[in-house]
Scaffold this active site. Structure first.
Site, short mmCIF file in Angstrom:
data_model
loop_
_atom_site.label_atom_id
_atom_site.label_comp_id
_atom_site.label_asym_id
_atom_site.label_seq_id
_atom_site.Cartn_x
_atom_site.Cartn_y
_atom_site.Cartn_z
N ASN A 45 0.87 -1.17 0.00
CA ASN A 45 0.00 0.00 0.00
C ASN A 45 0.91 1.22 0.00
O ASN A 45 1.52 1.54 1.02
CB ASN A 45 -0.89 -0.02 1.25
CG ASN A 45 -1.73 1.24 1.38
OD1 ASN A 45 -1.77 2.08 0.46
ND2 ASN A 45 -2.40 1.40 2.51
N TRP A 46 1.01 1.86 -1.15
CA TRP A 46 1.93 2.99 -1.28
C TRP A 46 1.38 4.26 -0.63
O TRP A 46 2.07 5.26 -0.56
CB TRP A 46 2.27 3.22 -2.76
CG TRP A 46 3.42 2.37 -3.22
CD1 TRP A 46 3.85 1.20 -2.65
CD2 TRP A 46 4.30 2.62 -4.32
NE1 TRP A 46 4.93 0.72 -3.33
CE2 TRP A 46 5.23 1.57 -4.37
CE3 TRP A 46 4.38 3.63 -5.29
CZ2 TRP A 46 6.24 1.49 -5.33
CZ3 TRP A 46 5.38 3.55 -6.25
CH2 TRP A 46 6.31 2.50 -6.27
N LYS A 47 0.11 4.24 -0.21
CA LYS A 47 -0.50 5.43 0.41
C LYS A 47 -0.23 6.64 -0.49
O LYS A 47 -0.26 6.51 -1.71
CB LYS A 47 0.02 5.60 1.84
CG LYS A 47 -0.17 4.30 2.66
CD LYS A 47 0.08 4.45 4.12
CE LYS A 47 -0.17 3.12 4.82
NZ LYS A 47 -0.01 3.18 6.26
N GLU A 83 -5.34 -4.83 10.50
CA GLU A 83 -4.29 -3.84 10.72
C GLU A 83 -4.56 -3.08 12.02
O GLU A 83 -5.35 -2.12 12.04
CB GLU A 83 -4.25 -2.83 9.57
CG GLU A 83 -3.96 -3.44 8.22
CD GLU A 83 -3.36 -2.41 7.25
OE1 GLU A 83 -2.31 -2.71 6.69
OE2 GLU A 83 -3.93 -1.32 7.09
N GLU A 135 -6.79 4.72 7.91
CA GLU A 135 -6.49 6.14 7.67
C GLU A 135 -7.69 6.83 7.02
O GLU A 135 -7.91 8.02 7.21
CB GLU A 135 -5.22 6.26 6.81
CG GLU A 135 -3.99 5.93 7.64
CD GLU A 135 -2.80 5.40 6.86
OE1 GLU A 135 -2.77 5.53 5.63
OE2 GLU A 135 -1.89 4.85 7.52
N SER A 166 3.59 -2.43 10.28
CA SER A 166 5.03 -2.56 10.56
C SER A 166 5.62 -3.90 10.12
O SER A 166 6.53 -4.41 10.76
CB SER A 166 5.31 -2.30 12.04
OG SER A 166 4.97 -0.96 12.38
N HIS A 175 -9.44 1.31 4.77
CA HIS A 175 -8.20 1.49 5.52
C HIS A 175 -8.46 2.41 6.72
O HIS A 175 -9.22 3.36 6.62
CB HIS A 175 -7.11 2.08 4.61
CG HIS A 175 -5.75 1.97 5.23
ND1 HIS A 175 -5.32 2.84 6.21
CD2 HIS A 175 -4.75 1.08 5.05
CE1 HIS A 175 -4.10 2.48 6.59
NE2 HIS A 175 -3.73 1.41 5.90
N GLY A 227 2.97 1.95 10.91
CA GLY A 227 4.03 2.95 10.82
C GLY A 227 4.75 3.23 12.12
O GLY A 227 5.48 4.22 12.23
N GLY A 287 2.92 -1.23 4.23
CA GLY A 287 2.99 0.19 3.89
C GLY A 287 4.42 0.60 3.55
O GLY A 287 4.90 0.36 2.45
N GLY A 288 5.10 1.19 4.51
CA GLY A 288 6.43 1.78 4.29
C GLY A 288 7.41 0.84 3.60
O GLY A 288 8.18 1.27 2.73
P1 13P Z 1 3.20 0.16 7.61
O1 13P Z 1 3.64 -1.14 6.98
O2 13P Z 1 3.97 1.35 7.12
O3 13P Z 1 3.14 0.05 9.11
O4 13P Z 1 1.70 0.44 7.11
C1 13P Z 1 0.76 -0.58 7.21
C2 13P Z 1 -0.45 -0.17 6.46
O5 13P Z 1 -1.18 0.73 6.85
C3 13P Z 1 -0.72 -0.88 5.18
O6 13P Z 1 -2.00 -0.60 4.73
#
Ligand code: 13P
Length: 258
Positions: free
Chosen positions: A10-12, A164, A95, A209, A93, A170, A230-231
């Protein structure tokens, strides 16, 4: 029954033209692990270029509007995602549930809109730190799941669930293996209750994470059928070790995304 693993990035709100180089590198290196399904969910505006850059590799969106079309400024419909070359999308998600105040009902409608045009869906659920600490994590997530999953799983497109925990996103913190196992087992039970034997085929991903250094341990947990990353999905150097860990823990069979 263990399912084939899905590792989705997920590149956000990351990714411009110059990052297509990483999309290409990830797709090329992921091909070394045919026993794992790999996907990248990129910003909507990058989908078409990403899909053209890596034909046959699963590119997805990060959100979709529940309506087919209409007066919804700034939003993207499921057909627009398909038209741009997406084969899947994330919905719900945390967020977006937080910042855009998306309700379970909306998330359900988004999932149904996506599935109805053949887009596979990764539907996210997860608890806050406060709820985890108050001992209500499992009941909260199961209720969120119950309110957000589509009414049925008819059709070819796949539904996957991503657990999640909000406090793990993150932050570098992850729940202990027992807590992940407990949550994934509760999610599996609810899916079975809602969809019968079809609920056994729904992949349950862990997200929050996930890195190359902890992926093997996470993939060894029962009912963890992949990861939403994510990251660590932004570069091939960080992402491919997670795919490799999934491959090392994988089995034959299951459904194939895309
Ligand atoms: P991280 O892997 O950066 O913690 O993010 C997880 C996430 O929100 C994937 O959708």
């Amino acid at each position: 029954m263990a399912l084939r693993k899905l590792v989705a990035g997920n590149w956000k709100m990351h990714g411009v033209s110059s990052d297509l180089e990483q999309v290409r590198a990830i797709a090329a290196e992921a091909a070394r692990f045919p026993q794992v399904d790999v996907a990248l969910c990129v910003p909507a505006i990058l989908i078409e270029r990403a899909a053209r850059a890596v034909p046959g590799f699963a590119i997805g969106g990060q959100d979709v509007h529940q309506a087919a079309k209409g007066a919804h400024t700034g939003c993207t419909s499921a057909l627009m995602l398909v038209d741009a070359g997406a084969v899947l999308t994330i919905v719900g998600h945390s967020e977006r549930r937080e910042a855009q105040r998306e309700s379970d009902d909306e998330v359900k409608a988004k999932a149904e809109a996506a599935l109805s045009v053949g887009l596979s869906v990764i539907l996210c659920v997860g608890e806050s730190l406060e709820l985890r600490e108050s001992g209500c994590a499992v009941e909260t997530v199961v209720a969120q799941l119950d309110g957000s999953v589509p009414s049925n799983l008819d059709g070819e497109a796949e539904l996957a669930i991503a657990y999640e925990p909000i406090w793990a996103i993150g932050t570098g913190k992850i729940p202990n293996s027992g807590d992940i196992a407990e949550m994934h087992s509760a999610i599996r039970s609810k899916l079975r209750e809602r969809f019968g034997s079809d609920g056994e085929q729904v992949r349950i991903l862990y997200g929050g994470s996930v890195k190359g250094s902890n992926a093997a341990e996470i993939f060894a947990i029962p009912d963890v059928d992949g990861a939403l990353v994510g990251g660590a999905s932004l570069t091939a150097g960080d992402f491919i070790p997670i795919v490799a860990a999934a491959a090392a823990s994988t089995v034959e069979g299951g459904r194939v995304i895309a």
